[in-house]
Enzyme design. Structure first.
Site, short mmCIF file in Angstrom:
data_model
loop_
_atom_site.label_atom_id
_atom_site.label_comp_id
_atom_site.label_asym_id
_atom_site.label_seq_id
_atom_site.Cartn_x
_atom_site.Cartn_y
_atom_site.Cartn_z
N TYR A 4 -13.54 -3.11 12.45
CA TYR A 4 -12.21 -2.62 12.09
C TYR A 4 -11.25 -2.89 13.25
O TYR A 4 -10.16 -3.44 13.08
CB TYR A 4 -12.27 -1.12 11.77
N LEU A 42 -5.20 -7.38 -2.51
CA LEU A 42 -5.04 -8.11 -1.24
C LEU A 42 -6.18 -9.08 -0.96
O LEU A 42 -6.03 -10.00 -0.16
CB LEU A 42 -4.94 -7.13 -0.07
N ARG A 74 0.03 5.65 -1.64
CA ARG A 74 -0.54 6.87 -1.03
C ARG A 74 -0.57 6.73 0.49
O ARG A 74 -0.24 5.68 1.03
CB ARG A 74 -1.93 7.19 -1.60
N GLY A 94 0.83 -1.21 0.00
CA GLY A 94 0.00 0.00 0.00
C GLY A 94 0.85 1.25 0.00
O GLY A 94 0.59 2.20 0.73
N SER A 95 1.87 1.25 -0.88
CA SER A 95 2.87 2.34 -0.82
C SER A 95 2.57 3.49 -1.77
O SER A 95 3.34 4.43 -1.87
CB SER A 95 4.26 1.78 -1.12
N SER A 147 -3.69 -0.16 14.57
CA SER A 147 -4.41 1.11 14.78
C SER A 147 -4.76 1.20 16.26
O SER A 147 -4.96 0.16 16.91
CB SER A 147 -5.69 1.11 13.95
N LYS A 191 -7.84 -5.41 13.38
CA LYS A 191 -6.49 -4.95 13.74
C LYS A 191 -6.02 -5.60 15.05
O LYS A 191 -4.84 -5.84 15.24
CB LYS A 191 -6.47 -3.42 13.88
N1 LIG Z 1 -5.11 7.16 8.48
C1 LIG Z 1 -5.31 6.83 9.74
O1 LIG Z 1 -5.80 7.61 10.52
C2 LIG Z 1 -4.89 5.46 10.24
C3 LIG Z 1 -4.87 5.24 11.61
C4 LIG Z 1 -4.51 4.01 12.11
C5 LIG Z 1 -4.14 3.00 11.23
N2 LIG Z 1 -4.17 3.22 9.89
C6 LIG Z 1 -3.76 2.12 9.02
O2 LIG Z 1 -2.67 2.55 8.23
C7 LIG Z 1 -2.65 1.83 6.99
C8 LIG Z 1 -2.58 2.84 5.84
O3 LIG Z 1 -3.71 3.66 5.94
P1 LIG Z 1 -3.85 5.06 5.16
O4 LIG Z 1 -4.55 5.97 6.07
O5 LIG Z 1 -2.56 5.45 4.56
O6 LIG Z 1 -4.92 4.58 4.05
P2 LIG Z 1 -5.10 4.97 2.52
O7 LIG Z 1 -4.64 6.36 2.26
O8 LIG Z 1 -6.53 4.61 2.24
O9 LIG Z 1 -4.12 3.94 1.79
C9 LIG Z 1 -4.38 2.57 1.87
C10 LIG Z 1 -3.36 1.82 1.02
O10 LIG Z 1 -3.67 0.42 1.08
C11 LIG Z 1 -3.95 -0.06 -0.24
N3 LIG Z 1 -5.02 -1.04 -0.22
C12 LIG Z 1 -6.19 -0.97 0.46
N4 LIG Z 1 -6.96 -2.02 0.17
C13 LIG Z 1 -6.27 -2.78 -0.73
C14 LIG Z 1 -6.53 -4.00 -1.41
N5 LIG Z 1 -7.69 -4.63 -1.25
N6 LIG Z 1 -5.60 -4.49 -2.24
C15 LIG Z 1 -4.43 -3.85 -2.42
N7 LIG Z 1 -4.11 -2.69 -1.81
C16 LIG Z 1 -5.03 -2.16 -0.97
C17 LIG Z 1 -4.39 1.17 -1.00
O11 LIG Z 1 -4.27 0.96 -2.40
P3 LIG Z 1 -5.20 1.82 -3.43
O12 LIG Z 1 -4.56 3.16 -3.55
O13 LIG Z 1 -5.19 1.04 -4.69
O14 LIG Z 1 -6.57 1.89 -2.82
C18 LIG Z 1 -3.45 2.21 -0.45
O15 LIG Z 1 -2.18 2.10 -1.03
C19 LIG Z 1 -3.92 0.98 6.98
O16 LIG Z 1 -3.59 -0.33 7.37
C20 LIG Z 1 -4.80 1.65 8.02
O17 LIG Z 1 -5.73 0.74 8.61
C21 LIG Z 1 -4.53 4.43 9.38
#
Ligand SMILES: NC(=O)c1ccc[n+]([C@@H]2O[C@H](COP(=O)([O-])OP(=O)(O)OC[C@H]3O[C@@H](n4cnc5c(N)ncnc54)[C@H](OP(=O)(O)O)[C@@H]3O)[C@@H](O)[C@H]2O)c1
Lengths: 79, 245
Positions: free
Chosen positions: B152, B61, B11, B8-9, B139, B156
């Site tokens: 969710y 995934l 964005r 998921g690199s 998370s 996690k």
């Molecule tokens: N943002 C927060 O506040 C927060 C807090 C705690 C934990 N997290 C965790 O941190 C991680 C990254 O989150 P983020 O906020 O950076 O989210 P994001 O901006 O939505 O990015 C998610 C990444 O995961 C990829 N992804 C999601 N579903 C996928 C699938 N089915 N197959 C392949 N790739 C997939 C996305 O690819 P696409 O671009 O193709 O969709 C994207 O690269 C996640 O595990 C999230 O649960 C986030």
């Protein structure tokens, strides 16, 4: 090195056992082939034959002999 | 310095993780869901700036076979894999009674079973190398109680327990397994799922520091857990939330 030699070598190196004893080996029949040794063995076999084994096959591979039949039936490796 | 897989690199937090490793001279397998030219231009730019290689790898995934073939492509490079960062994940927010089992399964598929499978495959290489580090993206929703976070949070929390128990199993191979648990970070995930229903200041007020986290602040801890600086930290889930109140 032919496939049988590669196969034996993977056992010898991963489990740290002598070449003469590998053919009789069964999972958990010797201290070296415990659950930890099993992980090393699978890694060594995958590396030696350039394959990715299914988890079901990994569980079923419980003897030297069984491993050869799994590799030949499911991964087209001829011995 | 070494070679790292970051899922998921393309964005959000994953992109910040990729940049952190890149500027520190690591080679990277940069995972994304589907082929993306803009992303490829971007990674080839930072690869040449930092004199490293960054190879894109695409797989969904939710699809077991895609995971396997994607990982096989990585293995076919015949490079050592020093670090795996399981960052990709999906967000979700709704009450338990409004969440069908089908949806819960989807969350577990993406947030738990996909990293599960990726770790299982990668470990076979790390076991042979007798070293490695795995970092899972958890998370604070897995640790704190919040209405609407049942599923969710549970997905996690499952990842947390996998992290802790697996660390106990593979420590003897010189492999460390840790997780980070961020609080809110302003990414697409947060915008689409949480900021549609609550104002940012409500989230900010819950943090002792009065603000949300930045993706780089998460990446810094991930990077720390990947390096020898954290060589005796294993089986931990580290909160990164600025302190809660
Ligand atoms: N943002 C927060 O506040 C927060 C807090 C705690 C934990 N997290 C965790 O941190 C991680 C990254 O989150 P983020 O906020 O950076 O989210 P994001 O901006 O939505 O990015 C998610 C990444 O995961 C990829 N992804 C999601 N579903 C996928 C699938 N089915 N197959 C392949 N790739 C997939 C996305 O690819 P696409 O671009 O193709 O969709 C994207 O690269 C996640 O595990 C999230 O649960 C986030």
């Amino acid at each position: 090195m032919n496939n049988k030699e590669k196969y034996v070598k993977a056992f010898v190196e991963a489990l740290n056992v002598g070449e003469e004893s590998v053919e009789q080996l069964k999972y958990q029949s010797v201290e070296e082939w415990d659950s930890v040794g099993h992980m090393s063995l699978i890694a060594a076999l995958e590396e030696a034959f350039d394959i990715m084994m299914d988890t079901d096959d990994i569980i079923e591979l419980d003897s030297f002999e069984k491993g050869m039949s799994i590799l030949s039936e499911n991964y087209e490796i001829e011995f | 310095m070494g070679n790292v897989i970051v899922t998921g690199s393309n964005r959000g937090i994953g992109k910040a993780v990729l940049e952190k490793f890149a500027v520190n001279g690591w080679n990277i397998w940069a995972h994304g869901r589907a082929r993306n030219e803009e992303f490829e231009d971007y990674i080839s730019g930072i690869a040449s700036e930092n004199h490293i290689w960054i190879r894109p790898v695409y797989f969904e995934l939710g699809d077991d076979r895609q995971i396997k073939s994607g990982m096989k492509r990585i293995f076919d490079d015949k490079e050592e894999i020093h670090v795996l960062v399981n960052n990709a994940g999906m967000g979700y927010y709704d009450t338990f009674q409004r969440t069908p089992v089908r949806k819960a399964r989807e969350l577990f598929d993406i947030n738990f079973f996909a990293p599960y499978e990726i770790i299982q495959l990668t470990l076979r290489k790390m076991v042979l190398q007798k070293k490695g580090a795995v970092i899972n993206m958890s998370s604070i929703a897995s640790l704190d109680v919040n209405e609407g976070d049942c599923v969710y949070g549970a997905s996690k929390a499952a990842l947390n327990m996998l992290t802790r128990d697996l660390a106990a199993e593979v420590g003897r191979f010189g492999i460390r397994v840790n997780a980070v648990a961020p609080g809110p970070v302003r990414t697409d995930l947060l915008e689409n799922i949480h900021l549609k229903r609550i104002a940012p200041h409500v989230m900010e007020e819950k943090s002792a520091m009065g603000r949300m986290g930045r993706a780089e602040e998460i990446a810094n801890v991930v990077y720390f857990l990947a390096t020898e600086e954290s060589s005796y930290i294993n089986g931990e889930v580290i909160r990164i939330d600025g302190g809660r109140k």
